[in-house]
Design a protein around this motif. Structure first.
Motif, mmCIF file in Angstrom:
data_model
loop_
_atom_site.group_PDB
_atom_site.id
_atom_site.type_symbol
_atom_site.label_atom_id
_atom_site.label_comp_id
_atom_site.label_asym_id
_atom_site.label_seq_id
_atom_site.Cartn_x
_atom_site.Cartn_y
_atom_site.Cartn_z
ATOM 1 N N GLU A 74 0.906 -1.474 0.020
ATOM 2 C CA GLU A 74 0.201 -0.095 0.000
ATOM 3 C C GLU A 74 0.931 1.352 -0.113
ATOM 4 O O GLU A 74 1.594 1.251 0.948
ATOM 5 C CB GLU A 74 -0.865 0.047 1.230
ATOM 6 N N ALA A 76 1.086 5.665 -0.392
ATOM 7 C CA ALA A 76 0.730 6.930 -1.016
ATOM 8 C C ALA A 76 2.038 7.899 -0.956
ATOM 9 O O ALA A 76 2.873 7.858 -0.333
ATOM 10 C CB ALA A 76 -0.177 7.238 0.410
ATOM 11 N N ALA A 78 3.136 12.344 -1.402
ATOM 12 C CA ALA A 78 2.404 13.814 -1.411
ATOM 13 C C ALA A 78 3.449 14.621 -1.607
ATOM 14 O O ALA A 78 4.799 14.162 -1.385
ATOM 15 C CB ALA A 78 1.794 13.678 0.155
ATOM 16 N N GLU A 79 3.245 15.901 -1.952
ATOM 17 C CA GLU A 79 4.264 16.847 -2.175
ATOM 18 C C GLU A 79 3.937 18.052 -1.061
ATOM 19 O O GLU A 79 2.757 18.220 -0.751
ATOM 20 C CB GLU A 79 4.156 17.448 -3.378
ATOM 21 N N ARG A 100 1.169 14.659 4.792
ATOM 22 C CA ARG A 100 -0.022 14.532 3.863
ATOM 23 C C ARG A 100 -0.003 12.866 3.276
ATOM 24 O O ARG A 100 -0.872 12.394 2.847
ATOM 25 C CB ARG A 100 0.356 15.475 2.864
ATOM 26 N N ALA A 101 1.125 12.377 3.107
ATOM 27 C CA ALA A 101 1.373 10.974 2.652
ATOM 28 C C ALA A 101 0.775 10.119 3.611
ATOM 29 O O ALA A 101 -0.079 9.143 3.336
ATOM 30 C CB ALA A 101 2.906 10.652 2.250
ATOM 31 N N GLN A 103 -1.728 10.700 5.714
ATOM 32 C CA GLN A 103 -3.052 10.769 5.671
ATOM 33 C C GLN A 103 -3.732 10.356 4.400
ATOM 34 O O GLN A 103 -4.885 9.992 4.474
ATOM 35 C CB GLN A 103 -3.340 12.404 5.700
ATOM 36 N N ALA A 104 -2.798 9.964 3.341
ATOM 37 C CA ALA A 104 -3.577 9.518 2.086
ATOM 38 C C ALA A 104 -3.517 7.926 2.267
ATOM 39 O O ALA A 104 -4.199 7.424 1.295
ATOM 40 C CB ALA A 104 -2.802 10.009 0.906
ATOM 41 N N LEU A 105 -3.070 7.364 3.095
ATOM 42 C CA LEU A 105 -3.311 5.898 3.300
ATOM 43 C C LEU A 105 -4.778 5.765 3.897
ATOM 44 O O LEU A 105 -4.755 6.089 4.725
ATOM 45 C CB LEU A 105 -2.321 5.349 4.249
ATOM 46 N N ASP A 106 -5.504 4.517 3.234
ATOM 47 C CA ASP A 106 -6.822 4.364 3.650
ATOM 48 C C ASP A 106 -6.908 2.795 3.451
ATOM 49 O O ASP A 106 -6.900 2.439 2.282
ATOM 50 C CB ASP A 106 -7.636 5.339 2.727
ATOM 51 N N ALA A 108 -6.112 3.883 7.497
ATOM 52 C CA ALA A 108 -4.821 4.499 8.077
ATOM 53 C C ALA A 108 -4.049 3.206 8.808
ATOM 54 O O ALA A 108 -4.478 2.409 9.443
ATOM 55 C CB ALA A 108 -5.395 5.455 9.246
ATOM 56 N N TRP A 150 9.293 9.338 -7.733
ATOM 57 C CA TRP A 150 8.456 10.249 -8.102
ATOM 58 C C TRP A 150 9.024 11.480 -8.447
ATOM 59 O O TRP A 150 8.498 12.098 -9.192
ATOM 60 C CB TRP A 150 7.414 10.366 -6.863
#
Length: 205
Positions: A74, A76, A78-79, A100-101, A103-106, A108, A150
Motif C-alpha cells: 500500500e 501513498a 504527497a508533496e 500528507r502522505a 493521511q492519504a493511506l486508507d 490508516a 516520483w
C-alpha cells in the motif's frame, strides 16, 4: 554492507501493531522543485527482494522495485510545494509532505516508522523516528524508493519546460551546471527563493 530488514516491524507486530507504515521524504537539498514524501505499508508475507536506501540503487533497480511495490504494498505519495517550502522552511515543508502522505493511506496505519530524528507535528498515529531509517527498515527503504522515483520523474518533466538547468540529470540539486544556468538563465517559478543560492541571484546588485 548491511541491508535494511523487517526486524523493527516484527517487534512492533509482537506488540500488536498490524498496519505499520514506513515514511520517508526526498528533496530537501535541491534548489528547485517540491519536496516529496511517501508512506508505504508492506505485506509481511510478500516483501519484494532487494529493498534498500534509494540512494544505493540504480534507476533500473528502483524502477523495477517500484513496480513490485505498487503491485504488492500500500502506497501513498504527497508533496509540499516550492511556495510552501519558501513560506514554512524546508524542514517544516518536508514534515508537511510526510503528514500528507500518511493521511492519504486508507485505511490508516496504526504505527509509523519515520526516517530521521524528528516526528512531524500533526501526526495522530503512534510513531517512531529512525535515524538513517532507509538503511535499517525495509518499510522506510520502500518509501524512499517511491518518493525518489516520483520526484526524479517530476524534475524530468519540469526540465522539458525549463531546459538548460539540467534537472533531468541533477533533479534540481545544486550541481555546477545548475548553478551556472541560474546565473545565465535566471530564476524559474520552480526555484526555492528562500534558499541562499537562489536568493543571492535574485537580489544581487
Amino acid at each position: 554492507m548491511t541491508k535494511p530488514t523487517y526486524e523493527l516491524e516484527q517487534g512492533l507486530q509482537a506488540q500488536g501493531h498490524i498496519r505499520i507504515a514506513g515514511v520517508d521524504e526526498v528533496g530537501r537539498g535541491p534548489l528547485a522543485g517540491p519536496v516529496v514524501a511517501a508512506a508505504v505499508i508492506l505485506n509481511p508475507d510478500d516483501i519484494p527482494e532487494g529493498l534498500n536506501d534509494s540512494k544505493k540503487l540504480s534507476l533500473k533497480r528502483r524502477t523495477a522495485l517500484e513496480a513490485e511495490l505498487r503491485d504488492r504494498a500500500e502506497i501513498a505519495v504527497a508533496e509540499a510545494s516550492v511556495a510552501e517550502i519558501d513560506e514554512l522552511n524546508i524542514l517544516r515543508a518536508s514534515h508537511l509532505a510526510m503528514v500528507r502522505a500518511v493521511q492519504a493511506l486508507d485505511p490508516a496505519p496504526d504505527y509509523l516508522l519515520i526516517d530521521g530524528n524528528m516526528i512531524p507535528n500533526g501526526l495522530q498515529i503512534p510513531s517512531e523516528a529512525v535515524i538513517k531509517g532507509d538503511g535499517k527498515s525495509v518499510s522506510i527503504a520502500a518509501a524512499s524508493i517511491i518518493a525518489k522515483n516520483w520526484r526524479d520523474q517530476l524534475m524530468v518533466d519540469l526540465a522539458q519546460q525549463h531546459p538548460g538547468y539540467g534537472w533531468e540529470a541533477n533533479a534540481g540539486y545544486p550541481t555546477k551546471q545548475h548553478r551556472e544556468a541560474l546565473q545565465n538563465l535566471g530564476v524559474t517559478p520552480h526555484h526555492r527563493r528562500s534558499f541562499k543560492t537562489v536568493h543571492n541571484i535574485l537580489y544581487q546588485e
